[in-house]
Scaffold this motif. Structure first.
Motif, PDB file in Angstrom:
ATOM      1  N   LEU A   1      -0.524  89.101  88.956  1.00 23.91           N
ATOM      2  CA  LEU A   1       0.874  88.792  88.813  1.00 23.91           C
ATOM      3  C   LEU A   1       1.572  90.276  88.447  1.00 23.91           C
ATOM      4  N   ARG A   2       1.062  91.192  87.487  1.00 23.32           N
ATOM      5  CA  ARG A   2       1.889  92.381  87.273  1.00 23.32           C
ATOM      6  C   ARG A   2       1.980  93.210  88.485  1.00 23.32           C
ATOM      7  N   SER A   3       0.966  93.298  89.275  1.00 26.38           N
ATOM      8  CA  SER A   3       0.806  94.114  90.264  1.00 26.38           C
ATOM      9  C   SER A   3       1.873  93.857  91.584  1.00 26.38           C
ATOM     10  N   ILE A   4       2.486  92.540  91.283  1.00 22.87           N
ATOM     11  CA  ILE A   4       3.587  92.425  92.547  1.00 22.87           C
ATOM     12  C   ILE A   4       5.005  91.879  91.782  1.00 22.87           C
ATOM     13  N   VAL A   5       5.037  92.175  90.631  1.00 27.43           N
ATOM     14  CA  VAL A   5       6.408  91.720  90.029  1.00 27.43           C
ATOM     15  C   VAL A   5       7.267  93.146  90.071  1.00 27.43           C
ATOM     16  N   LYS A   6       8.727  92.656  90.473  1.00 29.90           N
ATOM     17  CA  LYS A   6       9.637  93.591  90.296  1.00 29.90           C
ATOM     18  C   LYS A   6      10.772  92.973  89.451  1.00 29.90           C
ATOM     19  N   VAL A   7      11.588  93.872  88.677  1.00 32.15           N
ATOM     20  CA  VAL A   7      12.520  93.476  87.637  1.00 32.15           C
ATOM     21  C   VAL A   7      13.841  93.704  88.364  1.00 32.15           C
ATOM     22  N   THR A   8      14.965  92.835  88.252  1.00 31.56           N
ATOM     23  CA  THR A   8      16.171  93.098  88.648  1.00 31.56           C
ATOM     24  C   THR A   8      17.442  92.522  87.783  1.00 31.56           C
ATOM     25  N   GLY A   9      18.187  93.103  87.545  1.00 32.69           N
ATOM     26  CA  GLY A   9      19.341  92.434  87.201  1.00 32.69           C
ATOM     27  C   GLY A   9      20.648  92.296  88.134  1.00 32.69           C
ATOM     28  N   ARG A  10      21.194  91.041  88.066  1.00 34.28           N
ATOM     29  CA  ARG A  10      22.188  90.714  89.011  1.00 34.28           C
ATOM     30  C   ARG A  10      23.617  90.717  88.461  1.00 34.28           C
ATOM     31  N   SER A  11      23.862  91.198  87.246  1.00 36.69           N
ATOM     32  CA  SER A  11      25.184  91.176  86.811  1.00 36.69           C
ATOM     33  C   SER A  11      25.581  89.628  86.723  1.00 36.69           C
ATOM     34  N   PHE A  12      26.899  89.380  86.958  1.00 43.55           N
ATOM     35  CA  PHE A  12      27.299  88.157  87.441  1.00 43.55           C
ATOM     36  C   PHE A  12      27.847  87.890  88.669  1.00 43.55           C
ATOM     37  N   LEU A  13      27.423  88.826  89.638  1.00 38.45           N
ATOM     38  CA  LEU A  13      28.145  88.936  90.886  1.00 38.45           C
ATOM     39  C   LEU A  13      27.564  87.728  91.789  1.00 38.45           C
ATOM     40  N   ALA A  14      26.383  87.094  91.488  1.00 37.73           N
ATOM     41  CA  ALA A  14      25.863  86.166  92.188  1.00 37.73           C
ATOM     42  C   ALA A  14      26.152  84.780  91.780  1.00 37.73           C
ATOM     43  N   GLU A  15      26.990  84.609  90.836  1.00 36.49           N
ATOM     44  CA  GLU A  15      27.100  83.391  90.430  1.00 36.49           C
ATOM     45  C   GLU A  15      28.216  82.929  90.914  1.00 36.49           C
ATOM     46  N   LYS A  16      28.384  81.405  91.721  1.00 39.30           N
ATOM     47  CA  LYS A  16      29.317  81.134  92.660  1.00 39.30           C
ATOM     48  C   LYS A  16      30.290  80.041  91.737  1.00 39.30           C
ATOM     49  N   THR A  17      31.244  80.384  91.096  1.00 34.43           N
ATOM     50  CA  THR A  17      32.229  79.674  90.384  1.00 34.43           C
ATOM     51  C   THR A  17      33.365  79.468  91.207  1.00 34.43           C
ATOM     52  N   GLU A  18      33.666  78.302  91.762  1.00 30.87           N
ATOM     53  CA  GLU A  18      35.017  77.910  92.328  1.00 30.87           C
ATOM     54  C   GLU A  18      36.277  78.441  91.506  1.00 30.87           C
ATOM     55  N   GLY A  19      37.273  78.957  92.437  1.00 31.65           N
ATOM     56  CA  GLY A  19      38.418  79.232  91.695  1.00 31.65           C
ATOM     57  C   GLY A  19      38.440  80.518  90.693  1.00 31.65           C
ATOM     58  N   ARG A  20      37.393  81.252  90.666  1.00 36.14           N
ATOM     59  CA  ARG A  20      37.341  82.462  89.973  1.00 36.14           C
ATOM     60  C   ARG A  20      38.692  83.572  90.121  1.00 36.14           C
ATOM     61  N   GLY A  21      39.246  83.615  91.036  1.00 32.48           N
ATOM     62  CA  GLY A  21      40.348  84.451  91.135  1.00 32.48           C
ATOM     63  C   GLY A  21      41.435  84.008  90.334  1.00 32.48           C
ATOM     64  N   ILE A  22      41.450  82.814  90.169  1.00 30.27           N
ATOM     65  CA  ILE A  22      42.743  82.122  89.286  1.00 30.27           C
ATOM     66  C   ILE A  22      42.295  82.226  87.929  1.00 30.27           C
ATOM     67  N   ALA A  23      41.082  82.390  87.599  1.00 28.56           N
ATOM     68  CA  ALA A  23      40.726  82.363  86.206  1.00 28.56           C
ATOM     69  C   ALA A  23      40.813  83.991  85.604  1.00 28.56           C
ATOM     70  N   SER A  24      41.275  85.052  86.437  1.00 23.78           N
ATOM     71  CA  SER A  24      41.248  86.345  85.866  1.00 23.78           C
ATOM     72  C   SER A  24      42.147  86.539  84.785  1.00 23.78           C
ATOM     73  N   GLY A  25      43.042  85.586  84.522  1.00 17.55           N
ATOM     74  CA  GLY A  25      44.025  85.779  83.088  1.00 17.55           C
ATOM     75  C   GLY A  25      43.463  85.194  81.927  1.00 17.55           C
ATOM     76  N   MET A  26      42.230  84.777  82.226  1.00 18.82           N
ATOM     77  CA  MET A  26      41.758  83.593  81.086  1.00 18.82           C
ATOM     78  C   MET A  26      40.961  84.530  79.930  1.00 18.82           C
ATOM     79  N   SER A  27      40.966  84.160  78.944  1.00 19.98           N
ATOM     80  CA  SER A  27      40.013  84.669  77.729  1.00 19.98           C
ATOM     81  C   SER A  27      38.660  84.203  77.981  1.00 19.98           C
ATOM     82  N   LYS A  28      37.737  85.075  77.502  1.00 24.15           N
ATOM     83  CA  LYS A  28      36.325  84.664  77.345  1.00 24.15           C
ATOM     84  C   LYS A  28      36.162  83.243  76.968  1.00 24.15           C
TER      85      LYS A  28
END
Length: 165
Positions: free
Chosen positions: A114-141
């Motif tokens: 398994l180790r010989s074929i594993v790769k590790v990546t980070g996707r930040s939050f870019l891949a998460e599809k949340t509808e209406g995100r543009g509207i949320a930009s003024g929201m607090s966490k």
């Protein structure tokens, strides 16, 4: 079933906000599930021979310094947030990699394969599809996480890919 992706749900044992250190409950889940996953990948030689790679992908929620960050934004301040969450996502996936292949912590059949074929990546939050995100930009966490459940955006996916034949 359609993608081969395995989403590991750590529930309340997921990484603390802004951290990549594996919690004890996460270790227990990994120690129980990864040997089963490895066995399922390598038990059928026809399948095992077709495996190209296994990827551990880390994610973080789309928040930074107490605020939601619009992934579409190209502002310098938002780019800093994307970079921070990208690094955090990678370190989360990397710490899982380190744990499941540290033979002083885990030993299981097919670990070396398994180790010989594993790769590790980070996707930040870019891949998460949340509808209406543009509207949320003024929201607090707090507001964003209450509306969209940040815990669902903070996940680890383990997936495999087959060689083209």
């Amino acid at each position: 079933p359609k993608t081969g992706d395995v989403i590991i749900s750590f529930g309340d044992q997921y990484f603390d906000t802004g951290k990549s250190k594996i919690k004890p409950g996460m270790r227990q889940i990994l120690e129980k599930s990864i040997p089963i996953y490895a066995k399922s990948l390598f038990s059928d030689k026809k399948i095992a021979d077709k495996l190209s790679f296994v990827e551990i992908v880390g994610f973080a929620s789309p928040t930074f310094r107490g605020k939601y960050v619009d992934p579409q934004s190209m502002k310098e301040s938002d780019r800093t947030a994307v970079n921070y969450n990208l690094d955090l996502s990678y370190y989360r996936a990397r710490n899982i990699f380190d744990h499941i292949f540290d033979t002083s912590k885990m030993q299981y059949n097919n670990q070396k394969k398994l180790r010989s074929i594993v790769k590790v990546t980070g996707r930040s939050f870019l891949a998460e599809k949340t509808e209406g995100r543009g509207i949320a930009s003024g929201m607090s966490k707090k507001q964003f996480c209450a509306k969209y459940d940040c815990k669902k955006a903070q996940k680890v996916i383990i997936k495999f890919d087959f060689k083209d034949q």
